[in-house]
Every structure is written in structure tokens, then in C-alpha cells.
Design a protein around this motif. Sequence first.
Motif, mmCIF file in Angstrom:
data_model
loop_
_atom_site.group_PDB
_atom_site.id
_atom_site.type_symbol
_atom_site.label_atom_id
_atom_site.label_comp_id
_atom_site.label_asym_id
_atom_site.label_seq_id
_atom_site.Cartn_x
_atom_site.Cartn_y
_atom_site.Cartn_z
ATOM 1 N N LYS B 295 -18.040 0.877 -1.360
ATOM 2 C CA LYS B 295 -16.976 0.110 -0.712
ATOM 3 C C LYS B 295 -17.503 -0.655 0.502
ATOM 4 O O LYS B 295 -16.921 -1.662 0.911
ATOM 5 C CB LYS B 295 -15.836 1.023 -0.271
ATOM 6 N N CYS B 486 -14.599 4.763 8.969
ATOM 7 C CA CYS B 486 -13.534 4.193 8.124
ATOM 8 C C CYS B 486 -12.163 4.400 8.758
ATOM 9 O O CYS B 486 -11.351 3.477 8.833
ATOM 10 C CB CYS B 486 -13.558 4.832 6.743
ATOM 11 N N GLU B 487 -11.891 5.655 9.219
ATOM 12 C CA GLU B 487 -10.516 5.931 9.633
ATOM 13 C C GLU B 487 -10.162 5.292 10.971
ATOM 14 O O GLU B 487 -8.988 5.270 11.336
ATOM 15 C CB GLU B 487 -10.202 7.432 9.655
ATOM 16 N N HIS B 490 -8.746 2.362 8.992
ATOM 17 C CA HIS B 490 -7.851 2.763 7.897
ATOM 18 C C HIS B 490 -6.936 3.886 8.365
ATOM 19 O O HIS B 490 -7.003 5.013 7.866
ATOM 20 C CB HIS B 490 -8.661 3.190 6.679
ATOM 21 N N ARG B 492 -2.995 4.501 10.820
ATOM 22 C CA ARG B 492 -1.925 3.872 11.589
ATOM 23 C C ARG B 492 -2.404 3.767 13.032
ATOM 24 O O ARG B 492 -3.090 4.653 13.526
ATOM 25 C CB ARG B 492 -0.660 4.716 11.538
ATOM 26 N N TYR B 503 -3.962 -6.166 2.986
ATOM 27 C CA TYR B 503 -3.441 -4.822 2.762
ATOM 28 C C TYR B 503 -4.586 -3.854 2.986
ATOM 29 O O TYR B 503 -5.646 -3.978 2.378
ATOM 30 C CB TYR B 503 -2.913 -4.676 1.330
ATOM 31 N N PRO B 505 -5.489 0.163 2.865
ATOM 32 C CA PRO B 505 -5.043 1.527 2.592
ATOM 33 C C PRO B 505 -5.201 2.385 3.844
ATOM 34 O O PRO B 505 -6.187 2.264 4.566
ATOM 35 C CB PRO B 505 -5.962 2.001 1.461
ATOM 36 N N GLY B 506 -4.251 3.217 4.103
ATOM 37 C CA GLY B 506 -4.289 4.087 5.274
ATOM 38 C C GLY B 506 -3.557 3.470 6.441
ATOM 39 O O GLY B 506 -3.013 4.166 7.288
ATOM 40 N N ARG B 509 1.730 0.577 4.178
ATOM 41 C CA ARG B 509 2.487 1.279 3.143
ATOM 42 C C ARG B 509 3.865 0.644 3.069
ATOM 43 O O ARG B 509 4.268 -0.104 3.951
ATOM 44 C CB ARG B 509 2.615 2.765 3.466
#
Lengths: 198, 543
Positions: B295, B486-487, B490, B492, B503, B505-506, B509
Motif C-alpha cells: 500500500k 499509518c494511523e 488513518h 479520526r 476517501y 479508511p479509518g 465513514r
Amino acid sequence: MEATRIYIFKRFERFWHWAQAALIIVMGVTGFEIHGTYSLLGYESAQEVHTTAAWLLIGLWVFAIFWHFTTGEWRQYIPTVDKLMAMLRYYLTGIFSDAPHPFRPTTLTKHNPLQRLAYLFVKLIINPAIWISGLLYLYYSAWPALGLDGLSLAAVAFVHTVAAFLMLLFFVVHVYFATTGHTPTSHIKAMITGYEEV
Amino acid sequence: MRTCNTAILRHLTAFLSVLALALALGAGGAWAATSDEGSEAPKVSTADHSKFKELKGPFGTGPEVTRACLQCHTEASKQLHKTKHWTWSVVNPTNGEQLGKRNIINNFCGSVVSNEARCTSCHIGYGWKDGKFDFNSEANVDCLVCHDTTGGYRKFPAGAGHPAYVPTEWPVGSGRMMQPPDLAKVAQNVGPTSRRNCGTCHFLGGGGNAIKHGDLDLSLIEPGRYLDIHMSPERLNFTCSSCHSGDAHAVQGSRYTTIAKDTSGIDIPGRTDGTRATCESCHGMEPHPASSNSKLNEHTDKIACATCHVPRFARGGYNTKMWWDWSTAGRLDENGQPLKIRNGKGLEVYSGMKGDFAWGEHVIPEYRWFNGTADYTLFGDTVDGSEIVSINKYGGGPDDPDSRIWPFKVMRGKQPYDKGLQTLAVVHTFGKDDSAYWRNYDWDKALQAGMAAVGATYSGEMGFVETEMAWPITHMVAPKDDAVTCEECHSRNGRLEGIEGVYMPGRDRTGWLDFLGWAAALLALLAVLGHGAARYYAHTKRS
Ligand code: HEM
């Protein structure tokens, strides 16, 4: 009462069932972490596990589909209304008064009519939706090369998430219905040993 | 604090090991043979400038040295005359407007015009002290500031690009004297540019170390590997020109004309565009190895390299300026000198000359779509004081294939504008004359003189307007283990919370779907638990 034991689930079926169960649980747990619902493995690990499990699951499904067609077992999922109402009545009333189970599984008809419908729904709706949207999701970067520019990632993710929720719903109900056999554990034993007490 | 201590420790160990080595070598009588070799790269030049009679000196001034250089390097000044380093002027390729240091007004020191003698201590020339500088003079190109290898050459801060030729007090009134450089020695020791050469100006932008860019400061002269994986002598020991290369003195890489996405790939001479200054010119568009998460390479179309690989700026131990409010300037102490207030860390948070400051260290950048173009708010562009002015509005967006998400230092502050003319003001801050702001602290006089220098007439009414200016972050590239995880995006409220048009992910939504999904799952759970409880109850009652 002397219990009769009949052989229902063959070795491949049992392996397929439990491997799929484990993979779906792993995918659900990691999928909803990717979704941002909680933080468990960390996003990157969750994504890696989810992707690896996806390939295993796809591999398993390909095998299972092949198996169902070569053995003719796919017929187990042909929907029927025979005894459908009886099953519904049983779950709503009979089960509380120890009424006899209206359905007796045999090697040729393993699933009661409600099961047939539920599993057919999983196989024809939930699985393909998750599979197709998941693969599209995975190959997002290749969309232009595949001529799929028009797709929106938000839409694909939406379908995938809907399917994941449906799978979760199925999972909850399915685990409970596993305890509604002849005895609370007879279905579960059947999926482990292959033999169901009826 | 911890990094500071480890830095001290590292220097101490380095010093001790050098000492031990020196002692050992000295004892063996081998000192003379090895003294020239250190961590420096081997000398690659075929010329030893100390052997040239033209450079014997003595030299009285900088231009005299340049004339000597030009005897052999006959085309050098002509080459430099074509560069931004010399002209301080760039044409905006998207709309033809005149940019460059000479033309823009920023929200640090303001504008060059009317303050030349101070600002041009960072010009590669000699003598640009007002609007009458001769841009065709070959002798006025300063070769030494870029090619000195001794570290002994410095331009005098208020000398219009000249070094001090006699001991001169700086800062004025401090009692500290700046000594003139030994021009002959410097001339005999010229060489390729080093991090220190470029840093003489580029690390000190905005009036001092680390102030302007946030990703360029003195810590990059000898950076540890944690600070910059390319420039660290512990790793690749890149100089600035390893990437900012180019023929004929035309240095590549620019904030004014940025390549925000270099799809021409790894540069092979003759085959590609020949740029060196983008990450992609060495790493390509698929920089991550096959063994890494696939990715990662799929991000390069939308995410600039620095977005992940420069996790924070001002990481070298120096604070960078984040806020500069000119509106509070002018407070003087009882001796009539500009007031100076430092905070607990010793950082100047108020200066009577300049106003209020806020500083930042280890700052998380702000992220924006960027396609390499910018639209500047220049002198004459309408500024009515009703909204925050963007000095350089960067172009690009999610639907533009040339855009990627880039990290920026966003400098904010308040600066003078002319209420009547409705434009950012040109302010005459520096000078010995009566109208310079730093002489009399009289805004009206300073604006009158500043605006006159660009041919305008000050309306007589000024105010302060809030402005912001974005600086793309590209330096201080961290080792891969320190890259943004990543987080951090990814999730909120992650780093890319404000980025629109993708868009993620994470982060994203569909709210009602989540509500519906979880509600259905919960209801199903309650239903089966209720059913089970009823079964259990019925069963126990019977038996
Ligand atoms: C063929 C099987 C599957 C494939 C190929 C697949 C693939 C993916 C991919 C590629 C992602 C996005 C993460 C990323 O960028 O790598 C994802 C997200 C997700 N997956 Fe799957 N997946 C599969 C099966 C499942 C199953 C069985 C579940 C649940 C039981 C599930 C639940 C989720 C959820 C909830 C997300 C987050 C969606 C979002 O927030 O956008 N997936 N999946």
C-alpha cells in the motif's frame, strides 16, 4: 432415550467451516479497526492481517465452491418452503416446551429450511458483496488501468462496510442458532466430529 | 532536553576519540601525514587554488577577489547573472506576475525594497544598497560566500553584501567587533559548496537561525542521522547541491516553481528531465521496496514523500518562528532602546523593533493539496483588512492529477497595510535616515518612505492585517523508522483531518450506516440472548 448418531459433515466440510469461521472473525476484528471503530493491532498491522486473511479466505472459497459442485453438495442450499412454517413455529414456541424438533438432518438434507435460506443469503449476497468490494478496495490503485476510473472509493468502501455489518449480524445469529439443536451442543459437536445426535 | 543531552554526549565522545587518535598518531610521528584527512570527503578537484599566483593577494575588497577568479573562470559571472540567486526575481509561470525576494512582501521582515543594505547581506553580490544596483557588473558577483571552505568568510550584516573590511561593531551598540576575513586565504581555499556555505543564508532566513523555514537551520551543518538521513555525515553526508544541482550555476529546486509530483521517474542522463531536486529524481514513483507493505507505493500518486518522511520540522534543537505580530512593535525601554523580552527558554518573545513572536519546535506540519503553483498577494493586490490574507495561495486540489498532499509550515502574523490604498505596505525598516522604522519607530514615516520606493504614495492611514504564508517542508528527512505511521492519518482527528476530496479508511465513514449497523447487531444480540434466557427458564421450570 437412546440417541442415534448420523454422519453429516465430511472432513473437508468441517475444515472449511472452522477455517472460514476463524478467518471471518479475524477479518471482522481487523476490518472494523481499519474502519476506525477501535484501535487494537495498529492500523498498519490490521491492514496487513486483513489483506493476508482476505487472500486465504478467497483461496478457501474457491476450493469450497469447487467442492460443492464436484460433490453435488450445492443442492443442500436449494431453498424450500417445506417445513418452513413448522421451523418458525418451533423457534417461537415449541423450543420452550421441549416439543420435538420438526426437522431431522440426514446426510442428504443437512440443513433445515431456515438454515438453507440463511446460508443461501450468505453465499449469494454477503460473500459476493464482500468479495467484490474487497477486491476492488484492494486494487484501488489499478482502477485506471482496469478502466474503472468512474468508481468512487467511498462507494466501494460503503458497500464493503454494509456487507461487513451483514456478516456481523449473520455471525451473531448463527452462533446462537448453533445451540438450538437436539441438545444445546449437538450441532456444535456435529461440526467438530461430523456426527450429529438426532 | 533528552536530545540535547545526547548531542552533548555525542560531541564529547567524538572529541575524546579525536584526542585519543591525535595522541596515538603524535606518538608515532605520523601526525603531519594525516592531519589533512578527517571526515571530509576526499578532494576531487584537479586544481589546487593555493598554487595560483593570481590568488596570492593581498586583496582589499571582495570584487578584487572576483576579478581574480574571472581571469580563469571567464564565464562564471555571466552564468550567475541569469540565476535567481543574483536577480532575486522570478516570473510566476502560471500568471506572469513578478515574484522573487525582490518583488514579494512576506510576513517576516516585509520587503527588500527600501531596506536593501540589510537584506542583501544574503545576496550573492557586492554593493546592492538601493534601487540603483548594477545587475550587469561581473566583479560584483560574490564567489566566496558560496565557495569558501575555511568557514572564515562572512558578509557584514548591514554591508550590502560586502564583508567587513576593517573591524566593525555588530550589532550596533553591542561592543562586539566583527573581524574582516583574510580574503587571500579564503580565495586560495575555494572549493565545492558545502552545507555551511548554503546555510550562511538559507539557515538564517528571516533574520536569524531557524526563523524562517522550519526545516532549514544550523543543525543541518552537522546533522545526526535522526535529523536528516541524507545530509548526516553518519550516513550519506549529502551537501545541499547533491540534490540542488544543475549546470552553469543554475541551482535546481524552487519554492516559486515547484515540481509537486515528478513522474519522470529516476533521472537517467539524456533520458529524463534531468532534475535532481525532487525526491523522485532518485527514488522514483515506487520508492518502497517490494518487501514493504504494498500500500505504501500506492500512496505516491496522492501523497508527497515529505508528508510521511518529514514527521515534524524544527527537529534539530532550534525553535522556528510561527507567529510574528508587527502591530505591537515600538515599545522602548527607559533609555529609549527597543525593549526585548525573553521567555524561560531564552527565546525572544517580544522585540521593540519587531513586535511579538511565538516559536515552535518539533512542529507537526499543516497539510494541503499542492500542484507546485502559487498565487501571491503582491503589492497592489487588494487587501481590505476584513479577512486573513494568504500571502501565497498554493494551487491544486484533489481532482488535479498534478497535485499531491504536501506538508507546510504555515507562518502567521500581523503586518502593516495601507488602509487607503488597500494593499500590503512596503515598510522602510532599516537605514540610517530619519524615516527608517528602526530609527524613529514612526510607522507613518516608515510607510511613506517604503511606499515611495515602489513608486506609490502612502495614503496616510495604515493598519495591521493578519496574514499567513505557507512554506513547503522538504528537508529534515527522518530515518524510515521515524516516518509518520499509518494511523496518524488513518484515524479520526488525524493529521489529514482537514484534507478534502479523498476517501481515507479509518478517517471517513458514513455515520448513519455505522449507527444502523451497530444498532442492528446489538438488537440481534439482545434478541438471541432473550431467546436463550427464555429457553433456559422454560427448561429449568420443567425439570
Ligand atoms: C474477500 C475478502 C475481503 C477482502 C479482499 C477485503 C479487503 C479489504 C480492504 C482492501 C479494505 C481496506 C483496507 C485497506 O486499505 O487495505 C477492507 C476494509 C474493511 N474490511 Fe474487508 N476484505 C474482505 C473481507 C472482509 C470481511 C469478511 C469483513 C468483515 C467480517 C471485512 C470488513 C472490513 C471492514 C469493516 C473494513 C473497513 C471499511 C472502511 O471503513 O472503509 N472485510 N477490506
